[in-house]
Scaffold this active site. Sequence first.
Site, PDB file in Angstrom:
ATOM      1  N   ASP A 180       4.099   8.582   0.768  1.00 27.18           N
ATOM      2  CA  ASP A 180       3.913   7.533   0.107  1.00 27.18           C
ATOM      3  C   ASP A 180       5.268   6.551  -0.979  1.00 27.18           C
ATOM      4  O   ASP A 180       4.764   7.081  -1.819  1.00 27.18           O
ATOM      5  CB  ASP A 180       2.707   7.269   0.071  1.00 27.18           C
ATOM      6  CG  ASP A 180       2.588   5.244  -0.135  1.00 27.18           C
ATOM      7  OD1 ASP A 180       3.543   4.005   0.004  1.00 27.18           O
ATOM      8  OD2 ASP A 180       0.950   4.663  -0.880  1.00 27.18           O
TER       9      ASP A 180
ATOM     10  N   TRP B 164       5.859   3.016  -0.829  1.00 24.57           N
ATOM     11  CA  TRP B 164       5.222   1.881  -0.658  1.00 24.57           C
ATOM     12  C   TRP B 164       3.982   1.435  -1.390  1.00 24.57           C
ATOM     13  O   TRP B 164       3.561  -0.268  -1.344  1.00 24.57           O
ATOM     14  CB  TRP B 164       5.849   1.031   0.625  1.00 24.57           C
ATOM     15  CG  TRP B 164       6.551   2.127   1.846  1.00 24.57           C
ATOM     16  CD1 TRP B 164       7.705   0.963   1.169  1.00 24.57           C
ATOM     17  CD2 TRP B 164       6.427   3.185   2.210  1.00 24.57           C
ATOM     18  NE1 TRP B 164       8.926   2.022   2.841  1.00 24.57           N
ATOM     19  CE2 TRP B 164       7.777   3.329   2.727  1.00 24.57           C
ATOM     20  CE3 TRP B 164       6.026   4.606   2.323  1.00 24.57           C
ATOM     21  CZ2 TRP B 164       8.110   4.469   3.089  1.00 24.57           C
ATOM     22  CZ3 TRP B 164       6.028   5.334   2.942  1.00 24.57           C
ATOM     23  CH2 TRP B 164       8.031   5.229   3.711  1.00 24.57           C
ATOM     24  N   ASP B 165       3.491   2.090  -1.836  1.00 23.29           N
ATOM     25  CA  ASP B 165       1.748   1.711  -2.568  1.00 23.29           C
ATOM     26  C   ASP B 165       0.946   1.469  -1.594  1.00 23.29           C
ATOM     27  O   ASP B 165      -0.053   0.397  -1.397  1.00 23.29           O
ATOM     28  CB  ASP B 165       1.979   0.330  -3.463  1.00 23.29           C
ATOM     29  CG  ASP B 165       0.570   0.277  -4.565  1.00 23.29           C
ATOM     30  OD1 ASP B 165      -0.457   1.200  -4.517  1.00 23.29           O
ATOM     31  OD2 ASP B 165       0.537  -0.792  -4.927  1.00 23.29           O
ATOM     32  N   TYR B 166       1.266   2.280  -0.530  1.00 22.96           N
ATOM     33  CA  TYR B 166       0.205   1.478   1.023  1.00 22.96           C
ATOM     34  C   TYR B 166      -0.881   2.993   1.204  1.00 22.96           C
ATOM     35  O   TYR B 166      -0.924   3.978   1.516  1.00 22.96           O
ATOM     36  CB  TYR B 166       1.429   1.711   2.197  1.00 22.96           C
ATOM     37  CG  TYR B 166       1.932   1.118   2.670  1.00 22.96           C
ATOM     38  CD1 TYR B 166       1.770  -0.314   2.106  1.00 22.96           C
ATOM     39  CD2 TYR B 166       3.091   0.444   3.894  1.00 22.96           C
ATOM     40  CE1 TYR B 166       2.079  -1.613   2.658  1.00 22.96           C
ATOM     41  CE2 TYR B 166       3.836   0.050   3.977  1.00 22.96           C
ATOM     42  CZ  TYR B 166       3.360  -1.267   3.663  1.00 22.96           C
ATOM     43  OH  TYR B 166       4.149  -2.351   3.491  1.00 22.96           O
TER      44      TYR B 166
ATOM     45  N   LYS C 258      -3.731  -1.462   3.975  1.00 23.86           N
ATOM     46  CA  LYS C 258      -2.786  -2.119   3.575  1.00 23.86           C
ATOM     47  C   LYS C 258      -1.746  -2.841   4.952  1.00 23.86           C
ATOM     48  O   LYS C 258      -0.896  -3.502   4.624  1.00 23.86           O
ATOM     49  CB  LYS C 258      -1.991  -1.926   2.256  1.00 23.86           C
ATOM     50  CG  LYS C 258      -3.021  -1.520   1.496  1.00 23.86           C
ATOM     51  CD  LYS C 258      -2.215  -1.744  -0.405  1.00 23.86           C
ATOM     52  CE  LYS C 258      -3.114  -1.597  -1.389  1.00 23.86           C
ATOM     53  NZ  LYS C 258      -2.118  -0.759  -2.446  1.00 23.86           N
TER      54      LYS C 258
END
Length: 673
Positions: free
Chosen positions: A350, A352-354, A380
């Site tokens: 990750d 993308w802060d997903y 998210k």
Amino acid sequence: MRWGAAGAILLALAGTAEANEPGWPFYGGDAGGQRYSAAAEITPANVAGLKPAWRFSTHDLATKGEAVTHASFEDTPILADGKLYVCSPFNEVSALDPGTGREIWRFDPKVDFSHRYPNELVCRGVAYWRQSKFYALEMIDPRKAASVSEIKASVSAIDARLRKMATAACSSRIFMVTNDRRLIALDAKTGTPCAGFGDRGTVHLTPSKKMLYPTEVQNTSAPVVTHGVVIVGSSIGDNSRVDEPRGTVRAFDAFTGKPVWTFDPVPRSPSAPNAASWTGQGASVTGAANVWAPISVDEARGLVYLPTTSPSPDFFGGTRPGDNRYADSVVAVDALTGRVAWSFQVTHHDVWDYDIPAEPTLGLVTYKGKTAPALIQATKQGFVFTLDRTTGAPLIPVEERRVPQGGAPGEQLSPTQPFPIAPKQLSPSRIKPEDAYGLTFWDRGVCRDMIAKARNEGMYTPPSTKGTIIYPFTGGGSNWGGMAFDEQHDIAYVNTSSAMHLVTLIPRADFARVKAANPKKEVAAQDGAPYGMIRDTMLSPLGMPCNPPPWGQLHAIDMHDGHVLWEVPLGTTEDMAPFSEYLLGKTGTPNFGGPIVTAGGLVFIGAAMDNYLRAFDAKSGGELWRGRLPAGGQATPMTYVWRGKQYVVIAAGGHSKANTKRGDEVMAFALGH
């Protein structure tokens, strides 16, 4: 891991629940987070008659001063032991009369709110636990029991102890974790700390390493209690450094507070499970991968489901090559030992802060004619993954699809990411410059230029020094509000947000200059990585999202085949700009909090950036009722029946990050008032 016949015998011996009116004893309604209530007095035919029944104030506006502006009232109360338990953003717990809202007792842990917390001041809820015959049975591992007679003998041997426990102080307990990292056990009857738990009622949750600042680690979501252990995650400030504190999940004896087990999602040795998905030295230095979202429990199977976050830092993964498994995953662990039963990763490597922001939802799902015990996970990205909760295998197939490549120098991206084949992605993820939104040619043009200048190749475009569009933004899709599931009809209800972030990597040599030039923006160091970062929400000069509406939606999904039954805008701009709803139409708004669904055929939700609690027809999605709130209702509501009357309750205190109207009240609605 299956408990088999012995587990079923234990549950039977534990006795059945009392035949009470429909309640709400867990943060998510039940231990599996379904957010479903059997209450049916309020229906589409009479919901228009809902009126305020009572109001309760925490008095934060009068007592907390400027700190209220840094607080979010995200609490979902629970009903247990004949009381409604409320947790303020300052971790003050109040027990209320469910029929009147009268305060019975209050406990103030005296959280130090002079500091700024990375996720602001938040308490999403508390957990209830009662010492009972089931507690004693929890201390017996049924997988080690030789026979039914042995189990019965064990039960008889502890009956005397149970009778003594039932009359003792703290025979029923409220557990809370505080912003300043304390696990506190309170007597549910009186609100006094349980003297025999930890240090006079408190266990201090010491971080794994020295913090950069006093609040780098905090606790925001409710703990869970099952099989005699209380389990807590943590929230860690993002993007300060590569070697953030570890995201260790901890379990403690619910009676004594003694440590029982820990689980670190990052494998710290080459022989640890999933170590092969980390290469180089990444696992030895990486922090986070913590569990900040609510946790769910399958009590019959003895499994706890942990929704983990991204490893540190969020937007550069060159220091942690590999898929980084157990991070960004649903991880099922044994409630008694913390051993991993299975895991499923929703985002590989990750950047993308997903991460997983929502409580996993448990229920029976019938997909394509086959019924199975399921775990439904909203993300998210606007995805909904449906897994077998005993094995982690997808019940609705998941495909690995190729995604954009060409990360920043030093980055090693995953070539593919998992996509469920159904339901469809609930949030848009692609935008062209000509799609830019604006009220005028001028502000639309500004948005069009921002989109055109950024790197923008759709979902999973990697962060870059040019600036990359993250769409959906890191607030979702779905967020901590999660979803509601009507198991009787196999329908899931999910709310989503739609907005864009522009994430720009800053070369280390330029970081100090960029930070000094942007004092009001989110500029983070990501120390230990070659890049810092700056994250902006992409807004027009008039303050509206650059992407077209709807900016918030509520969706209903038929889990029989995964198709979307209906989706409607959620929220208005009324409380952000007077009369704007008439100008803009039904835009919806980004939202925080989730839905609940009832046997009466209604979906209740606040969440939007206006001051309303809403009721929607569960079948059609039609909005049937709005209840005006004194402040923002960015919380998940709950409902219960008390002495024959159904109440719907929501915390209305506003949200610091959404900058909605602040308040300090809990509001109840009912018919006939």
